[in-house]
Scaffold this motif. Sequence first.
Motif, PDB file in Angstrom:
ATOM      1  N   GLU A   6     -71.052  44.452  36.841  1.00 18.70           N
ATOM      2  CA  GLU A   6     -69.760  45.035  37.376  1.00 18.70           C
ATOM      3  C   GLU A   6     -68.633  46.022  36.263  1.00 18.70           C
ATOM      4  O   GLU A   6     -68.521  47.234  36.830  1.00 18.70           O
ATOM      5  CB  GLU A   6     -68.926  44.024  38.097  1.00 18.70           C
ATOM      6  CG  GLU A   6     -69.433  43.045  39.692  1.00 18.70           C
ATOM      7  CD  GLU A   6     -70.229  45.058  40.777  1.00 18.70           C
ATOM      8  OE1 GLU A   6     -69.667  46.072  40.795  1.00 18.70           O
ATOM      9  OE2 GLU A   6     -71.274  44.192  41.575  1.00 18.70           O
ATOM     10  N   LEU A   7     -68.516  45.289  35.447  1.00 22.40           N
ATOM     11  CA  LEU A   7     -67.743  46.660  34.341  1.00 22.40           C
ATOM     12  C   LEU A   7     -68.636  47.346  33.962  1.00 22.40           C
ATOM     13  O   LEU A   7     -68.252  48.505  33.882  1.00 22.40           O
ATOM     14  CB  LEU A   7     -66.913  44.996  33.448  1.00 22.40           C
ATOM     15  CG  LEU A   7     -66.459  44.404  33.742  1.00 22.40           C
ATOM     16  CD1 LEU A   7     -66.512  43.169  32.549  1.00 22.40           C
ATOM     17  CD2 LEU A   7     -65.443  44.552  34.065  1.00 22.40           C
ATOM     18  N   ARG A  11     -63.369  46.460  45.029  1.00 20.32           N
ATOM     19  CA  ARG A  11     -64.610  45.841  44.982  1.00 20.32           C
ATOM     20  C   ARG A  11     -65.015  45.730  46.515  1.00 20.32           C
ATOM     21  O   ARG A  11     -64.083  45.827  47.179  1.00 20.32           O
ATOM     22  CB  ARG A  11     -65.032  44.729  44.173  1.00 20.32           C
ATOM     23  CG  ARG A  11     -64.208  45.229  43.149  1.00 20.32           C
ATOM     24  CD  ARG A  11     -64.711  46.013  41.912  1.00 20.32           C
ATOM     25  NE  ARG A  11     -63.910  46.045  40.852  1.00 20.32           N
ATOM     26  CZ  ARG A  11     -63.282  46.713  40.416  1.00 20.32           C
ATOM     27  NH1 ARG A  11     -62.713  47.591  41.621  1.00 20.32           N
ATOM     28  NH2 ARG A  11     -62.778  46.263  39.330  1.00 20.32           N
ATOM     29  N   GLN A  12     -65.814  45.768  47.088  1.00 20.30           N
ATOM     30  CA  GLN A  12     -66.733  45.511  48.176  1.00 20.30           C
ATOM     31  C   GLN A  12     -66.221  44.350  49.075  1.00 20.30           C
ATOM     32  O   GLN A  12     -65.504  43.511  47.901  1.00 20.30           O
ATOM     33  CB  GLN A  12     -68.198  44.675  47.883  1.00 20.30           C
ATOM     34  CG  GLN A  12     -68.794  44.639  49.297  1.00 20.30           C
ATOM     35  CD  GLN A  12     -70.113  44.451  49.323  1.00 20.30           C
ATOM     36  OE1 GLN A  12     -71.024  44.932  48.306  1.00 20.30           O
ATOM     37  NE2 GLN A  12     -71.063  43.700  50.727  1.00 20.30           N
ATOM     38  N   ASP A  13     -65.805  45.061  50.181  1.00 15.35           N
ATOM     39  CA  ASP A  13     -64.900  44.246  50.890  1.00 15.35           C
ATOM     40  C   ASP A  13     -63.123  44.064  51.192  1.00 15.35           C
ATOM     41  O   ASP A  13     -62.432  44.081  51.219  1.00 15.35           O
ATOM     42  CB  ASP A  13     -65.063  42.657  51.495  1.00 15.35           C
ATOM     43  CG  ASP A  13     -67.119  42.578  52.133  1.00 15.35           C
ATOM     44  OD1 ASP A  13     -67.039  43.350  52.549  1.00 15.35           O
ATOM     45  OD2 ASP A  13     -67.330  41.622  51.754  1.00 15.35           O
ATOM     46  N   GLY A  14     -63.319  44.666  49.978  1.00 14.61           N
ATOM     47  CA  GLY A  14     -61.347  45.073  49.410  1.00 14.61           C
ATOM     48  C   GLY A  14     -61.297  45.548  50.532  1.00 14.61           C
ATOM     49  O   GLY A  14     -61.946  47.094  51.058  1.00 14.61           O
ATOM     50  N   ILE A  18     -61.328  49.914  54.088  1.00 14.03           N
ATOM     51  CA  ILE A  18     -61.913  48.592  53.567  1.00 14.03           C
ATOM     52  C   ILE A  18     -63.393  49.268  52.927  1.00 14.03           C
ATOM     53  O   ILE A  18     -63.765  49.954  54.065  1.00 14.03           O
ATOM     54  CB  ILE A  18     -62.363  47.505  55.244  1.00 14.03           C
ATOM     55  CG1 ILE A  18     -61.211  47.282  55.977  1.00 14.03           C
ATOM     56  CG2 ILE A  18     -63.023  46.605  54.532  1.00 14.03           C
ATOM     57  CD1 ILE A  18     -61.308  46.153  56.841  1.00 14.03           C
ATOM     58  N   VAL A  19     -64.091  48.517  52.086  1.00 19.84           N
ATOM     59  CA  VAL A  19     -64.788  49.773  51.448  1.00 19.84           C
ATOM     60  C   VAL A  19     -66.274  48.345  51.499  1.00 19.84           C
ATOM     61  O   VAL A  19     -66.077  47.010  51.085  1.00 19.84           O
ATOM     62  CB  VAL A  19     -64.268  49.087  49.458  1.00 19.84           C
ATOM     63  CG1 VAL A  19     -65.983  49.363  49.015  1.00 19.84           C
ATOM     64  CG2 VAL A  19     -63.394  50.415  49.730  1.00 19.84           C
ATOM     65  N   CYS A  20     -67.300  49.334  52.606  1.00 15.90           N
ATOM     66  CA  CYS A  20     -67.917  48.170  52.816  1.00 15.90           C
ATOM     67  C   CYS A  20     -69.362  48.405  52.048  1.00 15.90           C
ATOM     68  O   CYS A  20     -70.029  47.048  51.118  1.00 15.90           O
ATOM     69  CB  CYS A  20     -69.128  48.938  53.829  1.00 15.90           C
ATOM     70  SG  CYS A  20     -68.125  49.475  55.288  1.00 15.90           S
TER      71      CYS A  20
END
Length: 424
Positions: free
Chosen positions: A163-164, A359-362, A377-379
């Motif tokens: 991820e980084l 990130r995802q789901d944020g 919302i980030v899918c």
Amino acid sequence: MLMIPVKNLVMTLTASLLLFMAPGAMAQTTEGVAALVNDQPITTVDVRNRMRLIIASTGLTQIDAATLEQIQGQAIRGLVDEYLQLQAAREYEIEVTEAEVDQSIQDLADRNNTTIDSIIGDLERSGVEIETLRHQLQAEIAWQVLVNGRYGSRIRISDQQIELALERLAASASQPQYRIFELFFEIPSVNREEETVQRVIAVMDQLQRGAPFPELARQYSDAPSAANGGDIGWIVASQLPPEVAAIIPQLMRQYGQSQGGAALSNPVRVPGGFMIVALVAARDGTTTLQYDLVQITVPANSVQPDSNTALTRALADNPTCSQAETVATRIPGAVVTPLGAIGADALLPQISEALEPLRQDGNTGVLQTAAGLQSLIVCDRTIAGPGVPSRDDLEAQLRGQQLSLHSRRWLRDLRRDGTVEIRD
């Protein structure tokens, strides 16, 4: 490690540079011992063959005594490392088959758009025995197997590391990209910096006289990219050591004036050694950060005094995209809109800034816009564009970097703990 100062084979070798080019010269040379690596001899014939290989692969035609001495030093250093690697491989009962070396030569031919017969013919015309190249490749294969066997199972690449790496790509998505080749010269110890400086000067001289950068990188560079001729691909300035990134504007001016040619840097001092880089191409940022989004909106004409509080409370549970409809039912007038994939550069600045750390789901929390109260919302969050590595590619890159670090440390240990005697 015991190191006896080299008085050189150069005295006899410079008597006639034809020695390096004439195929029949080998039979006329008396074999001696140039070095001992843990009591195993490296012969003067081995050294001369390696020197011929370096000269043939770099295409040098005019060689003075100083350059020849540097080539000799590189030949001995390379052979010493290979003997140490092969000795370690034998200790672990690792054997490299003839078929594996044959395949490595085929790979080399494929990378250079040529054939094995052409490689052998070129070597023979330069007075180089094919066994010289085979020995070098045998050591590379054995060492790779050995390092993978010893450290491969210990290396764990976490999702966070990937991820980084993706985040670094995202941060640099719109930045200019540069195609870079590198030569790295490691300073083995504090008291050997001057020796490294002399290597750098010699290679720089060869570059300025027209020797091909990739071939010099293969023979001289201490970086993992040496196997690829120093090619580190398309990168952004922030991925380079700061000392090298600082000279990119200068290289770009030089590149612009070269009318399609490469721009060559002067040697740059970096942590652990020196770097020479060649800028061979440049382009605008071609990768983009893309989001897959779901939007919850309370239209301006439906906003009630408690709408903001209700939406904030619902978002505090970090609902996923699939839960957005359920969230909306708790808030009078709320509407859910799947936005699908959308590039960060197509979003309003207010939205883009709110999404950047997510990130995802944020989710962005509650945003006050002209449309009313909104939240995104980030899918999913991805990097798109030519040459963008997949998660598997990034994992392989990170794994390769760690293996390379272990490899260099282990080889340094072998040099330190072994007994290497360089003969006059």
